[in-house]
Design a protein around this motif. Structure first.
Motif, mmCIF file in Angstrom:
data_model
loop_
_atom_site.group_PDB
_atom_site.id
_atom_site.type_symbol
_atom_site.label_atom_id
_atom_site.label_comp_id
_atom_site.label_asym_id
_atom_site.label_seq_id
_atom_site.Cartn_x
_atom_site.Cartn_y
_atom_site.Cartn_z
ATOM 1 N N TYR A 78 0.939 -1.323 0.065
ATOM 2 C CA TYR A 78 -0.078 0.018 -0.150
ATOM 3 C C TYR A 78 1.086 1.043 0.007
ATOM 4 O O TYR A 78 2.035 1.159 0.767
ATOM 5 N N SER A 127 -4.197 -0.533 -4.036
ATOM 6 C CA SER A 127 -5.241 0.234 -3.561
ATOM 7 C C SER A 127 -6.118 -1.001 -2.736
ATOM 8 O O SER A 127 -5.915 -2.172 -3.036
ATOM 9 N N ILE A 128 -6.944 -0.453 -2.030
ATOM 10 C CA ILE A 128 -7.937 -1.447 -1.214
ATOM 11 C C ILE A 128 -8.920 -2.040 -2.226
ATOM 12 O O ILE A 128 -9.093 -3.271 -2.042
ATOM 13 N N GLN A 129 -9.308 -1.420 -3.196
ATOM 14 C CA GLN A 129 -10.333 -1.970 -4.243
ATOM 15 C C GLN A 129 -9.531 -3.144 -5.028
ATOM 16 O O GLN A 129 -9.862 -4.164 -5.292
ATOM 17 N N ARG A 130 -8.329 -2.656 -5.679
ATOM 18 C CA ARG A 130 -7.310 -3.732 -6.269
ATOM 19 C C ARG A 130 -7.090 -5.111 -5.213
ATOM 20 O O ARG A 130 -7.265 -6.132 -5.740
ATOM 21 N N SER A 131 -6.827 -4.959 -4.110
ATOM 22 C CA SER A 131 -6.492 -5.932 -3.219
ATOM 23 C C SER A 131 -7.841 -6.765 -3.106
ATOM 24 O O SER A 131 -7.598 -7.964 -3.019
ATOM 25 N N ALA A 132 -8.728 -6.208 -2.966
ATOM 26 C CA ALA A 132 -10.033 -6.827 -2.646
ATOM 27 C C ALA A 132 -10.470 -7.828 -4.040
ATOM 28 O O ALA A 132 -10.875 -8.769 -3.877
ATOM 29 N N ARG A 133 -10.236 -7.139 -5.158
ATOM 30 C CA ARG A 133 -10.325 -8.011 -6.374
ATOM 31 C C ARG A 133 -9.414 -9.141 -6.476
ATOM 32 O O ARG A 133 -9.692 -10.089 -6.898
#
Length: 79
Positions: free
Chosen positions: A50, A54-60
């Motif tokens: 980080y 990003s948080i969104q990319r790590s969630a994907r």
């Protein structure tokens, strides 16, 4: 997480959701991690740092890895 970035502190692991977490180093480096089991043993996969990841990319990425992690079931024959 921006408050943790770059600060000298004690290393820790913070859970985000399911098997997704962040590891904060003593120097304040934040690394996304995915925890899973392979052959009955726990494995920790580093996804990236980080803010580069990003948080969104790590969630994907977490969703993609969790699909691979599930045992495959044989399809049932149709009658």
């Amino acid at each position: 997480m921006r408050k943790l970035l770059g600060k000298n502190q004690r290393p820790c692991v913070l859970s985000h959701r399911d098997s997704l977490s962040v590891r904060v180093s003593a120097k304040g480096t934040i690394t996304w991690q995915y925890r899973c089991r392979v052959g009955g043993k726990q494995v920790i996969i580093s996804l990236g740092r980080y803010p580069g990841l990003s948080i969104q990319r790590s969630a994907r990425l977490h969703t993609s890895f969790s699909k691979l992690d599930k045992p495959r079931q044989r399809p049932t024959p149709r009658t």
